[in-house]
Write a protein that holds these residues in place. Structure first.
Motif, PDB file in Angstrom:
ATOM      1  N   ARG A  81       0.839  -1.195   0.000  1.00 45.36           N
ATOM      2  CA  ARG A  81       0.000   0.000   0.000  1.00 45.36           C
ATOM      3  C   ARG A  81       0.879   1.252   0.000  1.00 45.36           C
ATOM      4  O   ARG A  81       2.052   1.218   0.361  1.00 45.36           O
ATOM      5  N   LEU A  82       0.293   2.351  -0.405  1.00 49.84           N
ATOM      6  CA  LEU A  82       1.006   3.616  -0.378  1.00 49.84           C
ATOM      7  C   LEU A  82       1.360   4.009   1.051  1.00 49.84           C
ATOM      8  O   LEU A  82       0.656   3.648   2.002  1.00 49.84           O
ATOM      9  N   THR A  83       2.416   4.774   1.184  1.00 48.99           N
ATOM     10  CA  THR A  83       2.774   5.332   2.489  1.00 48.99           C
ATOM     11  C   THR A  83       2.159   6.723   2.623  1.00 48.99           C
ATOM     12  O   THR A  83       1.727   7.342   1.640  1.00 48.99           O
ATOM     13  N   LYS A  84       2.146   7.209   3.851  1.00 46.99           N
ATOM     14  CA  LYS A  84       1.663   8.574   4.085  1.00 46.99           C
ATOM     15  C   LYS A  84       2.501   9.571   3.286  1.00 46.99           C
ATOM     16  O   LYS A  84       1.953  10.522   2.699  1.00 46.99           O
ATOM     17  N   ALA A  85       3.803   9.382   3.226  1.00 50.85           N
ATOM     18  CA  ALA A  85       4.658  10.300   2.479  1.00 50.85           C
ATOM     19  C   ALA A  85       4.311  10.298   0.999  1.00 50.85           C
ATOM     20  O   ALA A  85       4.339  11.354   0.338  1.00 50.85           O
ATOM     21  N   GLN A  86       3.981   9.135   0.446  1.00 46.41           N
ATOM     22  CA  GLN A  86       3.617   9.069  -0.963  1.00 46.41           C
ATOM     23  C   GLN A  86       2.298   9.788  -1.230  1.00 46.41           C
ATOM     24  O   GLN A  86       2.143  10.476  -2.242  1.00 46.41           O
ATOM     25  N   VAL A  87       1.340   9.649  -0.315  1.00 45.17           N
ATOM     26  CA  VAL A  87       0.068  10.357  -0.483  1.00 45.17           C
ATOM     27  C   VAL A  87       0.276  11.855  -0.317  1.00 45.17           C
ATOM     28  O   VAL A  87      -0.358  12.662  -1.015  1.00 45.17           O
ATOM     29  N   ASP A  88       1.163  12.242   0.591  1.00 41.17           N
ATOM     30  CA  ASP A  88       1.514  13.661   0.698  1.00 41.17           C
ATOM     31  C   ASP A  88       2.027  14.182  -0.644  1.00 41.17           C
ATOM     32  O   ASP A  88       1.685  15.292  -1.063  1.00 41.17           O
ATOM     33  N   GLY A  89       2.845  13.375  -1.307  1.00 46.09           N
ATOM     34  CA  GLY A  89       3.369  13.773  -2.604  1.00 46.09           C
ATOM     35  C   GLY A  89       2.273  13.901  -3.649  1.00 46.09           C
ATOM     36  O   GLY A  89       2.294  14.814  -4.486  1.00 46.09           O
ATOM     37  N   LEU A  90       1.307  12.971  -3.620  1.00 47.65           N
ATOM     38  CA  LEU A  90       0.178  13.058  -4.543  1.00 47.65           C
ATOM     39  C   LEU A  90      -0.579  14.364  -4.351  1.00 47.65           C
ATOM     40  O   LEU A  90      -0.895  15.075  -5.315  1.00 47.65           O
ATOM     41  N   ALA A  91      -0.874  14.684  -3.093  1.00 44.20           N
ATOM     42  CA  ALA A  91      -1.624  15.906  -2.804  1.00 44.20           C
ATOM     43  C   ALA A  91      -0.827  17.145  -3.211  1.00 44.20           C
ATOM     44  O   ALA A  91      -1.378  18.095  -3.773  1.00 44.20           O
ATOM     45  N   ALA A  92       0.476  17.137  -2.933  1.00 43.90           N
ATOM     46  CA  ALA A  92       1.313  18.284  -3.265  1.00 43.90           C
ATOM     47  C   ALA A  92       1.385  18.515  -4.774  1.00 43.90           C
ATOM     48  O   ALA A  92       1.595  19.649  -5.224  1.00 43.90           O
ATOM     49  N   SER A  93       1.184  17.466  -5.559  1.00 45.14           N
ATOM     50  CA  SER A  93       1.225  17.582  -7.022  1.00 45.14           C
ATOM     51  C   SER A  93      -0.111  18.012  -7.608  1.00 45.14           C
ATOM     52  O   SER A  93      -0.249  18.092  -8.835  1.00 45.14           O
ATOM     53  N   GLY A  94      -1.105  18.260  -6.751  1.00 42.61           N
ATOM     54  CA  GLY A  94      -2.396  18.731  -7.232  1.00 42.61           C
ATOM     55  C   GLY A  94      -3.454  17.667  -7.383  1.00 42.61           C
ATOM     56  O   GLY A  94      -4.571  17.948  -7.825  1.00 42.61           O
ATOM     57  N   ASN A  95      -3.114  16.409  -7.031  1.00 42.64           N
ATOM     58  CA  ASN A  95      -4.115  15.351  -7.099  1.00 42.64           C
ATOM     59  C   ASN A  95      -5.108  15.487  -5.957  1.00 42.64           C
ATOM     60  O   ASN A  95      -4.787  15.994  -4.880  1.00 42.64           O
ATOM     61  N   GLU A  96      -6.308  14.998  -6.175  1.00 43.32           N
ATOM     62  CA  GLU A  96      -7.352  15.019  -5.159  1.00 43.32           C
ATOM     63  C   GLU A  96      -7.261  13.757  -4.306  1.00 43.32           C
ATOM     64  O   GLU A  96      -7.120  12.651  -4.835  1.00 43.32           O
ATOM     65  N   ILE A  97      -7.352  13.909  -2.990  1.00 42.78           N
ATOM     66  CA  ILE A  97      -7.382  12.776  -2.066  1.00 42.78           C
ATOM     67  C   ILE A  97      -8.802  12.635  -1.538  1.00 42.78           C
ATOM     68  O   ILE A  97      -9.321  13.527  -0.860  1.00 42.78           O
ATOM     69  N   GLY A  98      -9.447  11.523  -1.872  1.00 44.95           N
ATOM     70  CA  GLY A  98     -10.806  11.257  -1.433  1.00 44.95           C
ATOM     71  C   GLY A  98     -10.852  10.101  -0.460  1.00 44.95           C
ATOM     72  O   GLY A  98      -9.853   9.422  -0.218  1.00 44.95           O
ATOM     73  N   GLY A  99     -12.030   9.862   0.118  1.00 49.17           N
ATOM     74  CA  GLY A  99     -12.215   8.806   1.099  1.00 49.17           C
ATOM     75  C   GLY A  99     -12.750   7.530   0.487  1.00 49.17           C
ATOM     76  O   GLY A  99     -13.471   7.550  -0.526  1.00 49.17           O
ATOM     77  N   HIS A 100     -12.421   6.396   1.149  1.00 48.25           N
ATOM     78  CA  HIS A 100     -12.831   5.084   0.626  1.00 48.25           C
ATOM     79  C   HIS A 100     -13.080   4.106   1.774  1.00 48.25           C
ATOM     80  O   HIS A 100     -12.991   2.898   1.569  1.00 48.25           O
ATOM     81  N   THR A 101     -13.365   4.623   2.954  1.00 45.25           N
ATOM     82  CA  THR A 101     -13.556   3.903   4.229  1.00 45.25           C
ATOM     83  C   THR A 101     -12.215   3.545   4.864  1.00 45.25           C
ATOM     84  O   THR A 101     -11.168   3.585   4.215  1.00 45.25           O
ATOM     85  N   LEU A 102     -12.284   3.145   6.114  1.00 51.61           N
ATOM     86  CA  LEU A 102     -11.080   2.735   6.836  1.00 51.61           C
ATOM     87  C   LEU A 102     -10.484   1.457   6.266  1.00 51.61           C
ATOM     88  O   LEU A 102      -9.274   1.376   6.032  1.00 51.61           O
ATOM     89  N   THR A 103     -11.335   0.437   6.045  1.00 51.46           N
ATOM     90  CA  THR A 103     -10.825  -0.908   5.754  1.00 51.46           C
ATOM     91  C   THR A 103     -11.454  -1.584   4.536  1.00 51.46           C
ATOM     92  O   THR A 103     -11.314  -2.792   4.371  1.00 51.46           O
ATOM     93  N   HIS A 104     -12.185  -0.825   3.706  1.00 49.58           N
ATOM     94  CA  HIS A 104     -12.742  -1.359   2.459  1.00 49.58           C
ATOM     95  C   HIS A 104     -13.749  -2.491   2.685  1.00 49.58           C
ATOM     96  O   HIS A 104     -13.689  -3.543   2.043  1.00 49.58           O
ATOM     97  N   PRO A 105     -14.741  -2.311   3.545  1.00 51.85           N
ATOM     98  CA  PRO A 105     -15.748  -3.355   3.738  1.00 51.85           C
ATOM     99  C   PRO A 105     -16.880  -3.238   2.722  1.00 51.85           C
ATOM    100  O   PRO A 105     -16.985  -2.242   1.993  1.00 51.85           O
ATOM    101  N   ARG A 106     -17.745  -4.249   2.703  1.00 48.69           N
ATOM    102  CA  ARG A 106     -18.980  -4.185   1.918  1.00 48.69           C
ATOM    103  C   ARG A 106     -20.014  -3.464   2.779  1.00 48.69           C
ATOM    104  O   ARG A 106     -20.668  -4.060   3.640  1.00 48.69           O
ATOM    105  N   LEU A 107     -20.175  -2.187   2.552  1.00 48.02           N
ATOM    106  CA  LEU A 107     -20.929  -1.331   3.468  1.00 48.02           C
ATOM    107  C   LEU A 107     -22.375  -1.769   3.696  1.00 48.02           C
ATOM    108  O   LEU A 107     -22.856  -1.702   4.831  1.00 48.02           O
ATOM    109  N   PRO A 108     -23.125  -2.221   2.680  1.00 47.56           N
ATOM    110  CA  PRO A 108     -24.515  -2.601   2.950  1.00 47.56           C
ATOM    111  C   PRO A 108     -24.670  -3.761   3.933  1.00 47.56           C
ATOM    112  O   PRO A 108     -25.755  -3.963   4.477  1.00 47.56           O
ATOM    113  N   THR A 109     -23.610  -4.522   4.176  1.00 48.76           N
ATOM    114  CA  THR A 109     -23.699  -5.657   5.101  1.00 48.76           C
ATOM    115  C   THR A 109     -23.469  -5.254   6.549  1.00 48.76           C
ATOM    116  O   THR A 109     -23.626  -6.087   7.444  1.00 48.76           O
TER     117      THR A 109
END
Length: 269
Positions: A81-109
């Motif tokens: 998985r990406l590291t926090k530093a790598q995501v920092d780099g994504l954001a610094a380059s102008g990319n959007e950081i969105g949410g996808h839940t904590l652990t990727h569960p099947r939410l309707p269940t």
């Protein structure tokens, strides 16, 4: 591809229209303009914080493009998985950081309480890391009415599903072929089918060409891994590279989903 002269606009990096590239290749934001349904708009999205998305980050930078990365905050720094530093780099380059839940569960269940924890705690974590999460993606594309209400209540301005736009080679008279920005549901944003390893450059291009034939609209791509053999849902780096180069030179507008939907960054409830 033949695009009308009126559609030969510069590729957008961080606003809704207008590419402005400064010396050294850094993007500079312009105030976003309202969505124009008469234009073809491409949104590039990446799910699950896979480490191979660092390759995508390099390719986006190479072609002066940006995308929306949907991050599971609990996954950061784990193997593959990406590291926090790598995501920092994504954001610094102008990319959007969105949410996808904590652990990727099947939410309707899940119960409402667990749904709320997965969605809201993930957004709080992303805010605490310094990101600006306006956009959400449902894990596995799965949602129900309670999930949608919680996503809205947790402060997200939009939510992206998985699929809903039919491929050009699939006969389906009633199927949607593009997302109409005038009538789109911000919490049920449709995408192309998730990109798989077997996809070709022509496959990826065909959705833009299809949108052009429909008179314009939003074309949202959903990527996961970026690799040759690591995953069935992994786009090959060479294919992604060629596609991004083609998009960058095509004259269509490339925008962040958060900018297309709009809305101010809301605090966590």
């Amino acid at each position: 591809m033949t695009l009308s002269a009126s559609r030969r606009v510069a590729v957008t990096l961080a606003g809704l229209l207008g590419l402005v590239t400064a010396c050294g290749g850094e993007a500079r934001r312009n105030p976003p303009d309202p969505p124009d349904a008469a234009k073809t708009v491409v949104s590039l999205t990446f799910d699950d914080a896979w480490a191979t998305q660092a390759v995508a980050a390099d390719l986006l930078r190479k072609h002066h493009l940006i995308g929306t990365f949907y991050i599971n905050s609990d996954f950061l720094g784990r193997p593959k998985r990406l590291t926090k530093a790598q995501v920092d780099g994504l954001a610094a380059s102008g990319n959007e950081i969105g949410g996808h839940t904590l652990t990727h569960p099947r939410l309707p269940t899940l119960s409402k309480a667990v749904k709320r924890r997965e969605i809201c705690d993930d957004r709080r974590a992303l805010l605490a890391m310094g990101y600006k999460p306006r956009s959400f993606a449902y894990p596995y594309g799965m949602f129900d009415a309670a999930t949608v209400a919680i996503v809205r209540g947790c402060g997200y301005s939009s939510a992206r599903r998985s699929g809903g736009i039919a491929p050009p080679n699939v006969p389906c008279p009633r199927c949607a072929r593009v997302e109409d920005v005038r009538t789109m549901d911000a919490y049920h944003l449709r995408t192309l089918p998730a990109v798989r390893r077997s996809v070709t450059l022509d496959d990826l291009k065909s959705y833009v060409l299809q949108a052009e034939k429909q008179g314009g609209g939003l074309v949202t791509y959903q990527f996961h891994n970026v690799c040759d053999t690591c995953d069935e849902f992994g786009v090959r780096p060479r294919v992604l590279d060629d596609f991004l180069g083609w998009v960058a030179g095509s004259g269509v507008s490339v925008r962040l989903l958060g900018d297309i939907v709009g809305g101010d960054l809301r605090p966590a409830p």
